[in-house]
Design an enzyme around this catalytic site. Structure first.
Site, PDB file in Angstrom:
ATOM      1  NE  ARG A  54      15.028 -10.231   2.665  1.00 36.94           N
ATOM      2  CZ  ARG A  54      15.089  -9.936   1.369  1.00 36.94           C
ATOM      3  NH1 ARG A  54      16.228 -10.101   0.703  1.00 36.94           N
ATOM      4  NH2 ARG A  54      14.038  -9.483   0.732  1.00 36.94           N
ATOM      5  CD  GLU A 106       9.970  -6.057   6.989  1.00 33.24           C
ATOM      6  OE1 GLU A 106      10.510  -5.492   6.022  1.00 33.24           O
ATOM      7  OE2 GLU A 106       8.852  -6.604   6.919  1.00 33.24           O
ATOM      8  CE  LYS A 139       6.641  -2.087   2.911  1.00 31.71           C
ATOM      9  NZ  LYS A 139       7.265  -2.746   1.739  1.00 31.71           N
ATOM     10  CG  ASP A 154       4.873  -7.454   6.258  1.00 31.03           C
ATOM     11  OD1 ASP A 154       4.854  -8.402   5.449  1.00 31.03           O
ATOM     12  OD2 ASP A 154       5.877  -6.752   6.468  1.00 31.03           O
ATOM     13  CG  ASP A 157       7.316  -3.671   6.143  1.00 28.01           C
ATOM     14  OD1 ASP A 157       8.150  -2.814   6.504  1.00 28.01           O
ATOM     15  OD2 ASP A 157       7.497  -4.465   5.188  1.00 28.01           O
TER      16      ASP A 157
HETATM   17  N1  BES Z   1       6.351  -6.887   3.580  1.00 25.83           N
HETATM   18  C1  BES Z   1       7.094  -6.615   2.418  1.00 25.83           C
HETATM   19  C2  BES Z   1       6.662  -7.457   1.212  1.00 25.83           C
HETATM   20  C3  BES Z   1       5.266  -7.236   0.727  1.00 25.83           C
HETATM   21  C4  BES Z   1       5.034  -6.403  -0.354  1.00 25.83           C
HETATM   22  C5  BES Z   1       4.214  -7.899   1.290  1.00 25.83           C
HETATM   23  C6  BES Z   1       3.763  -6.217  -0.827  1.00 25.83           C
HETATM   24  C7  BES Z   1       2.934  -7.711   0.812  1.00 25.83           C
HETATM   25  C8  BES Z   1       2.706  -6.881  -0.253  1.00 25.83           C
HETATM   26  C9  BES Z   1       8.571  -6.862   2.671  1.00 25.83           C
HETATM   27  O1  BES Z   1       9.004  -6.620   3.954  1.00 25.83           O
HETATM   28  C10 BES Z   1       9.321  -5.920   1.772  1.00 25.83           C
HETATM   29  O2  BES Z   1       9.181  -4.750   1.959  1.00 25.83           O
HETATM   30  N2  BES Z   1      10.062  -6.464   0.820  1.00 25.83           N
HETATM   31  C11 BES Z   1      10.784  -5.654  -0.100  1.00 25.83           C
HETATM   32  C12 BES Z   1      12.130  -6.304  -0.316  1.00 25.83           C
HETATM   33  C13 BES Z   1      13.113  -5.420  -1.028  1.00 25.83           C
HETATM   34  C14 BES Z   1      13.482  -4.240  -0.141  1.00 25.83           C
HETATM   35  C15 BES Z   1      14.330  -6.229  -1.349  1.00 25.83           C
HETATM   36  C16 BES Z   1       9.984  -5.593  -1.392  1.00 25.83           C
HETATM   37  O3  BES Z   1       9.303  -6.558  -1.740  1.00 25.83           O
HETATM   38  O4  BES Z   1      10.017  -4.558  -2.035  1.00 25.83           O
HETATM   39 ZN    ZN Z   2       7.570  -6.816   5.422  1.00 23.98          ZN
HETATM   40 MN    MN Z   3       9.454  -4.603   4.297  1.00 23.41          MN
END
Ligand code: BES
Ligand code: ZN
Ligand code: MN
Length: 489
Positions: free
Chosen positions: A344, A342, A270, A281, A263
């Site tokens: 969800r 992504e 990111k 992920d 991811d």
């Molecule tokens: N895979 C990430 C969540 C994550 C963050 C997992 C840190 C493990 C460690 C997820 O897909 C994500 O990026 N979520 C975002 C959501 C936001 C864009 C609403 C997040 O947590 O920042």
């Molecule tokens: Zn993710």
């Molecule tokens: Mn993500």
């Protein structure tokens, strides 16, 4: 690793290290010459018996073992199976770090039952796991245990089958951990599907993998929108377990896991710092695949179907853009406001499809939001549900298995967080309550089926080793899922 239950006196066990669990103010009495030394170690306060305390005795007089390791179990009466799994594992891990290859653990009298036996073997096998699969050190094999014995004073009823359950469950959890530990260049969606398929043929599970064309025919526009940004094609991995006899009326458990093999965030990219960790992920997918391995071998009474949508969230010329609107398998439209939300997007199509496959109860595990780690740290995974009865079952299983889950709120007011001017739903909420808006988004696709969502973003990976566990993938949810299926009557 060779495993066995040894019904003998502890002094007769010939191993590199013999572990004796010992509580606060309770110096163990083995009836041999070394008892005086044990009492002395207690009175000098070198060892108090507190949880986590360890003390070595070399060449213990009157024992066949080379070394004795006292392992603190805390206040008297506090030791349960979960604590034995943890502190037994910590002692085993310490022993092997000091070059013990054959290790025995004396089963405490209070846990002289099937649950105690299972937990002791699980603790040993889980503690033996290392993340060095990709190291070329020729001496690597020497870091592992060759034999683990559980020493019991008298026969434990059902002991041998408890040992077997412990072995199957812990080896399945380690299988999950080794999948999570694989880097994304090696483990992409096709490779995850190949590993699931190979495991399925080993244990006699049915495995079906839906490819991109099939997903397009079905109308999984949301999952495919994420997948389009990668040159590595997606896969929807489906594993089916069916009991011999019809199980309890109408129950068909669906286990779902987020399988994003990497991811990067997509166009909502990111930061570089820590991005390497986004190989984990897919820990939710790996958990359901590992749980299905154990389920196939342990044969619960209910049918279980696992669905693991596997994609890579990347950026190519066809990557989805913020503002895109996608049509999900359910027919609902979603405005993609952030391509990094992504998980969800792939899970909603899997949730809809699970119901089409006849699943009556749904449980998903997903590294869904960084916000769950803000809320709960690395100790508890977040539990979200639309059905208290199913949540109760999952919480009871987790408690028995020593996996910590904390229930989060799902009041209807949270629906306010999910408003889009242009589609039925946006894929993100507002800044606060990020884990809840993510869960609420999934609920819109699960309703009215009983559903539990476990957000494991904060608990699927540990940055620092624990006494009983290597740094890296934890394999969380495997034991809870196996227990949930096995205890359903
Ligand atoms: N895979 C990430 C969540 C994550 C963050 C997992 C840190 C493990 C460690 C997820 O897909 C994500 O990026 N979520 C975002 C959501 C936001 C864009 C609403 C997040 O947590 O920042
Ligand atoms: Zn993710
Ligand atoms: Mn993500």
């Amino acid at each position: 690793m060779e495993l066995r239950i040894a019904q003998t006196a502890v002094h007769a066990v010939a191993v590199d290290a013999l572990i004796i669990p010992a509580g606060e103010g309770e110096p163990p009495v083995l009836g041999r010459e070394c008892d005086g030394l044990i009492a002395q170690i207690y009175s000098s306060r070198e060892f108090k018996g507190s949880s986590g305390d360890l003390a070595w005795i070399h060449r213990p007089a009157g024992l066949a073992a080379e070394r004795l390791l006292l392992a603190g179990t805390g206040k008297p009466g506090k030791l349960d199976a979960a604590e034995l799994r943890r502190c037994g594992g910590a002692a085993v891990r310490h022993a092997k770090s000091k070059c013990a290859h054959t290790v025995a653990l004396a089963l405490p009298a209070a846990l002289s039952n099937a649950a105690g036996v299972q937990a002791a073997f699980e603790g040993a096998i889980l503690s033996d796991y290392e993340t060095d699969q990709r190291k070329t050190d020729p001496d690597r094999a020497e870091k592992y245990l060759t034999r683990f014995e559980l020493v019991v004073a008298q026969a434990v009823e059902g002991g041998e089958s408890a040992m077997e359950r412990g072995r199957i469950t812990a080896e399945s959890q380690n299988f999950t951990r080794s999948l999570v530990n694989e880097p994304s260049n090696i483990l992409n969606p096709a490779e995850l599907a190949a590993r699931a398929r190979a495991m399925a043929s080993d244990v006699g599970l049915e495995c079906e993998v839906l490819d991109e064309d099939r997903m397009r025919q079905l109308g999984m526009g949301s999952l495919l929108a994420v997948a389009m940004g990668s040159d590595n094609p997606p896969a929807l991995i489906i594993l089916r377990y069916r009991p011999e006899a019809a199980g309890p009326e109408g129950v068909h458990l669906g286990l779902l896991g987020k399988g994003v093999t990497f991811d990067c965030g997509g166009l909502s990219i990111k930061p570089a710092d820590g991005m390497e960790k986004m190989k984990y992920d897919m820990a939710g997918a790996a958990a359901v695949i590992g749980a299905m391995r154990a389920i196939a071998l342990l044969r619960p009474a209910i049918p279980v179907t696992a669905l693991a949508p596997a994609v890579e969230n990347m950026i190519n010329g066809r990557a989805q853009r913020p503002g895109d609107i996608v049509t999900t398998l359910s027919g609902k439209t979603v405005e993609v406001l952030n391509t990094d939300a992504e998980g969800r997007l792939i899970l909603n199509d899997a949730i809809t499809y699970a119901q089409r496959l006849g699943c009556t109860h749904l449980v998903d595990a997903a590294t869904l939001t960084g916000a769950i780690a803000v809320a709960l740290g690395g100790v508890n995974a977040g539990l979200f549900t639309n059905n208290e009865e199913l949540a109760g079952r999952v919480l009871a299983s987790a408690k028995r298995q020593g996996e910590r889950l904390w229930q989060m709120p799902m009041d209807d007011e949270y629906k306010e967080l999910l408003k889009s001017a242009f589609a039925d739903l946006p894929n993100i909420g507002t800044r606060y309550g990020g884990s809840i808006s993510a869960a609420y988004f999934l609920k819109e696709f699960a309703d009215p089926a009983p559903w539990v969502h476990l957000d494991i973003a904060g608990t699927a990976w540990i940055d620092e080793a624990k006494p009983h566990m290597a740094k890296g993938p934890t394999g969380i949810c495997v034991r809870t899922f196996v227990d949930l299926a096995m205890s359903w009557t």
